[in-house]
Design a protein around this motif. Structure first.
Motif, PDB file in Angstrom:
ATOM      1  N   ASP A   1      59.598  55.812  33.239  1.00  0.00           N
ATOM      2  CA  ASP A   1      58.725  56.977  33.213  1.00  0.00           C
ATOM      3  C   ASP A   1      58.739  57.580  34.620  1.00  0.00           C
ATOM      4  N   GLU A   2      59.519  58.633  34.771  1.00  0.00           N
ATOM      5  CA  GLU A   2      59.699  59.252  36.088  1.00  0.00           C
ATOM      6  C   GLU A   2      58.415  59.894  36.610  1.00  0.00           C
ATOM      7  N   SER A   3      57.443  60.140  35.708  1.00  0.00           N
ATOM      8  CA  SER A   3      56.256  60.886  36.114  1.00  0.00           C
ATOM      9  C   SER A   3      55.238  60.017  36.856  1.00  0.00           C
ATOM     10  N   ARG A   4      55.410  58.719  36.826  1.00  0.00           N
ATOM     11  CA  ARG A   4      54.431  57.822  37.436  1.00  0.00           C
ATOM     12  C   ARG A   4      55.117  56.668  38.162  1.00  0.00           C
ATOM     13  N   ASP A   5      54.445  56.152  39.217  1.00  0.00           N
ATOM     14  CA  ASP A   5      54.857  54.887  39.822  1.00  0.00           C
ATOM     15  C   ASP A   5      53.910  53.819  39.302  1.00  0.00           C
ATOM     16  N   THR A   6      54.461  52.768  38.751  1.00  0.00           N
ATOM     17  CA  THR A   6      53.639  51.718  38.159  1.00  0.00           C
ATOM     18  C   THR A   6      53.842  50.437  38.950  1.00  0.00           C
ATOM     19  N   ALA A   7      52.761  49.713  39.186  1.00  0.00           N
ATOM     20  CA  ALA A   7      52.855  48.520  40.027  1.00  0.00           C
ATOM     21  C   ALA A   7      51.712  47.564  39.697  1.00  0.00           C
ATOM     22  N   ILE A   8      51.882  46.327  40.125  1.00  0.00           N
ATOM     23  CA  ILE A   8      50.778  45.361  40.115  1.00  0.00           C
ATOM     24  C   ILE A   8      50.257  45.263  41.543  1.00  0.00           C
ATOM     25  N   TYR A   9      48.952  45.403  41.707  1.00  0.00           N
ATOM     26  CA  TYR A   9      48.304  45.231  43.006  1.00  0.00           C
ATOM     27  C   TYR A   9      47.554  43.904  42.990  1.00  0.00           C
ATOM     28  N   ASP A  10      47.637  43.202  44.087  1.00  0.00           N
ATOM     29  CA  ASP A  10      46.900  41.949  44.238  1.00  0.00           C
ATOM     30  C   ASP A  10      46.065  42.068  45.521  1.00  0.00           C
ATOM     31  N   ILE A  11      44.762  42.258  45.358  1.00  0.00           N
ATOM     32  CA  ILE A  11      43.864  42.337  46.527  1.00  0.00           C
ATOM     33  C   ILE A  11      43.260  40.950  46.723  1.00  0.00           C
ATOM     34  N   ARG A  12      43.437  40.418  47.895  1.00  0.00           N
ATOM     35  CA  ARG A  12      42.942  39.073  48.179  1.00  0.00           C
ATOM     36  C   ARG A  12      41.429  39.008  48.001  1.00  0.00           C
ATOM     37  N   ALA A  13      40.930  37.864  47.548  1.00  0.00           N
ATOM     38  CA  ALA A  13      39.489  37.699  47.345  1.00  0.00           C
ATOM     39  C   ALA A  13      38.735  38.126  48.599  1.00  0.00           C
ATOM     40  N   GLY A  14      37.798  39.016  48.445  1.00  0.00           N
ATOM     41  CA  GLY A  14      37.015  39.496  49.591  1.00  0.00           C
ATOM     42  C   GLY A  14      37.730  40.545  50.428  1.00  0.00           C
ATOM     43  N   GLY A  15      38.991  40.818  50.086  1.00  0.00           N
ATOM     44  CA  GLY A  15      39.783  41.754  50.896  1.00  0.00           C
ATOM     45  C   GLY A  15      39.403  43.200  50.635  1.00  0.00           C
ATOM     46  N   ARG A  16      39.646  44.012  51.635  1.00  0.00           N
ATOM     47  CA  ARG A  16      39.311  45.432  51.539  1.00  0.00           C
ATOM     48  C   ARG A  16      40.596  46.242  51.686  1.00  0.00           C
ATOM     49  N   MET A  17      40.831  47.133  50.742  1.00  0.00           N
ATOM     50  CA  MET A  17      41.999  48.008  50.844  1.00  0.00           C
ATOM     51  C   MET A  17      41.724  49.094  51.868  1.00  0.00           C
ATOM     52  N   PRO A  18      42.786  49.645  52.484  1.00  0.00           N
ATOM     53  CA  PRO A  18      42.545  50.783  53.381  1.00  0.00           C
ATOM     54  C   PRO A  18      41.914  51.934  52.610  1.00  0.00           C
ATOM     55  N   GLU A  19      41.026  52.668  53.269  1.00  0.00           N
ATOM     56  CA  GLU A  19      40.460  53.851  52.617  1.00  0.00           C
ATOM     57  C   GLU A  19      41.595  54.849  52.379  1.00  0.00           C
ATOM     58  N   HIS A  20      41.646  55.420  51.195  1.00  0.00           N
ATOM     59  CA  HIS A  20      42.745  56.330  50.890  1.00  0.00           C
ATOM     60  C   HIS A  20      42.290  57.454  49.977  1.00  0.00           C
ATOM     61  N   GLU A  21      43.038  58.526  50.039  1.00  0.00           N
ATOM     62  CA  GLU A  21      42.730  59.708  49.231  1.00  0.00           C
ATOM     63  C   GLU A  21      43.800  59.854  48.165  1.00  0.00           C
ATOM     64  N   HIS A  22      43.376  60.237  46.964  1.00  0.00           N
ATOM     65  CA  HIS A  22      44.344  60.410  45.874  1.00  0.00           C
ATOM     66  C   HIS A  22      44.903  61.814  45.869  1.00  0.00           C
ATOM     67  N   ARG A  23      46.226  61.886  45.708  1.00  0.00           N
ATOM     68  CA  ARG A  23      46.883  63.197  45.646  1.00  0.00           C
ATOM     69  C   ARG A  23      47.302  63.525  44.218  1.00  0.00           C
ATOM     70  N   GLY A  24      46.993  62.660  43.300  1.00  0.00           N
ATOM     71  CA  GLY A  24      47.289  62.873  41.889  1.00  0.00           C
ATOM     72  C   GLY A  24      46.441  61.898  41.104  1.00  0.00           C
ATOM     73  N   GLU A  25      46.629  61.855  39.798  1.00  0.00           N
ATOM     74  CA  GLU A  25      45.825  60.955  38.961  1.00  0.00           C
ATOM     75  C   GLU A  25      46.273  59.503  39.177  1.00  0.00           C
ATOM     76  N   GLU A  26      45.311  58.618  39.160  1.00  0.00           N
ATOM     77  CA  GLU A  26      45.606  57.181  39.246  1.00  0.00           C
ATOM     78  C   GLU A  26      44.842  56.468  38.144  1.00  0.00           C
ATOM     79  N   ILE A  27      45.544  55.600  37.423  1.00  0.00           N
ATOM     80  CA  ILE A  27      44.873  54.741  36.444  1.00  0.00           C
ATOM     81  C   ILE A  27      44.962  53.307  36.952  1.00  0.00           C
ATOM     82  N   THR A  28      43.842  52.616  36.944  1.00  0.00           N
ATOM     83  CA  THR A  28      43.808  51.193  37.308  1.00  0.00           C
ATOM     84  C   THR A  28      43.232  50.412  36.139  1.00  0.00           C
TER      85      THR A  28
END
Ligand SMILES: [Zn+2]
Length: 236
Positions: free
Chosen positions: A135-162
């Motif tokens: 599906d060329e329209s989307r990048d699909t991935a598995i994210y693994d955030i460590r227990a208690g971990g904080r992702m960098p603050e980020h802004e969305h430039r398109g739709e994101e489904i989690t």
């Protein structure tokens, strides 16, 4: 308890096999956690099948999940050899020694196990493994955030489904747990933080790459994108 569900547009397009593949994988993953949405899709499929049968009495309506799995498999066959693995319903995650339930469409995409994925470590708290979805329209991935971990603050430039597969995270807008289907839109920004008890593992489908907000992360962004693109090319 599941609090966030796909809206009726996603469910209708899923039931009629009109949803782009990466989004359909996300809806399918949610359905395995959510009986309410499964019932809704079944209703839509029944109505569609009934209408179709009235138009063409000999036609047999196809189950929407079976149709999706055929699309996932067809995409995999086009781009890479399919590894057929007899996988258990639950996979042992060696990092946390807990069981990660992998929905069927995800299990198909990861060849049965998260350990077989090629992970890219992005800082201390986050690692990402791109998935090969036709599906060329989307990048699909598995994210693994460590227990208690904080992702960098980020802004969305398109739709994101989690879709949360294990653990939970929170941001300024709320708390999300296993099975939740969370949609973000262009212009929204947030900083997810995983809860302390276990790693948070998510299926993520991005319309456009996110934009990190901190200066350091902005400086690192080209490097991170380069690494992910190289990895994407090498698994394609
Ligand atoms: Zn639901």
């Amino acid at each position: 308890m599941i609090s966030y569900h796909p809206d009726s547009r996603y469910l209708t397009d899923f039931a009629t096999a009109n949803l782009p593949l990466a989004e359909a994988v996300c809806v399918s993953a949610h359905l395995e956690f959510c009986g309410k949405c499964r019932a809704h899709v079944q209703q839509l499929t029944d109505v569609g099948g009934h209408m179709f049968a009235r138009l063409q009495p000999e036609a047999v309506s196809e189950d929407s999940f079976a149709a999706l799995m055929a699309r996932v498999s067809a995409g995999a066959q086009e781009q890479a050899p399919v590894v057929t693995v007899q996988t258990p319903r639950e996979e042992l995650d060696e990092t946390t020694q807990s069981h990660v339930f992998l929905p069927r469409a995800v299990r198909r995409l990861v060849s049965g196990s998260l350990d077989k994925l090629r992970w890219v470590q992005l800082g201390k708290a986050l690692r990402v493994a791109p998935l090969q979805v036709s599906d060329e329209s989307r990048d699909t991935a598995i994210y693994d955030i460590r227990a208690g971990g904080r992702m960098p603050e980020h802004e969305h430039r398109g739709e994101e489904i989690t879709v949360l597969l294990q653990g939970s995270f929170s941001d300024a807008d709320g708390s999300y747990s296993r099975g939740d289907f969370v949609v973000r839109h262009a212009g929204e920004s947030h900083q997810p933080t995983a809860t302390m008890d276990k790693d948070c593992i998510c299926l993520v489908c991005l319309e456009r790459p996110v934009r990190p907000r901190g200066l350091l992360y902005r400086l690192l962004e080209p490097l991170v994108n380069y690494r992910l693109q190289r990895l994407n090319r090498s698994v394609a």
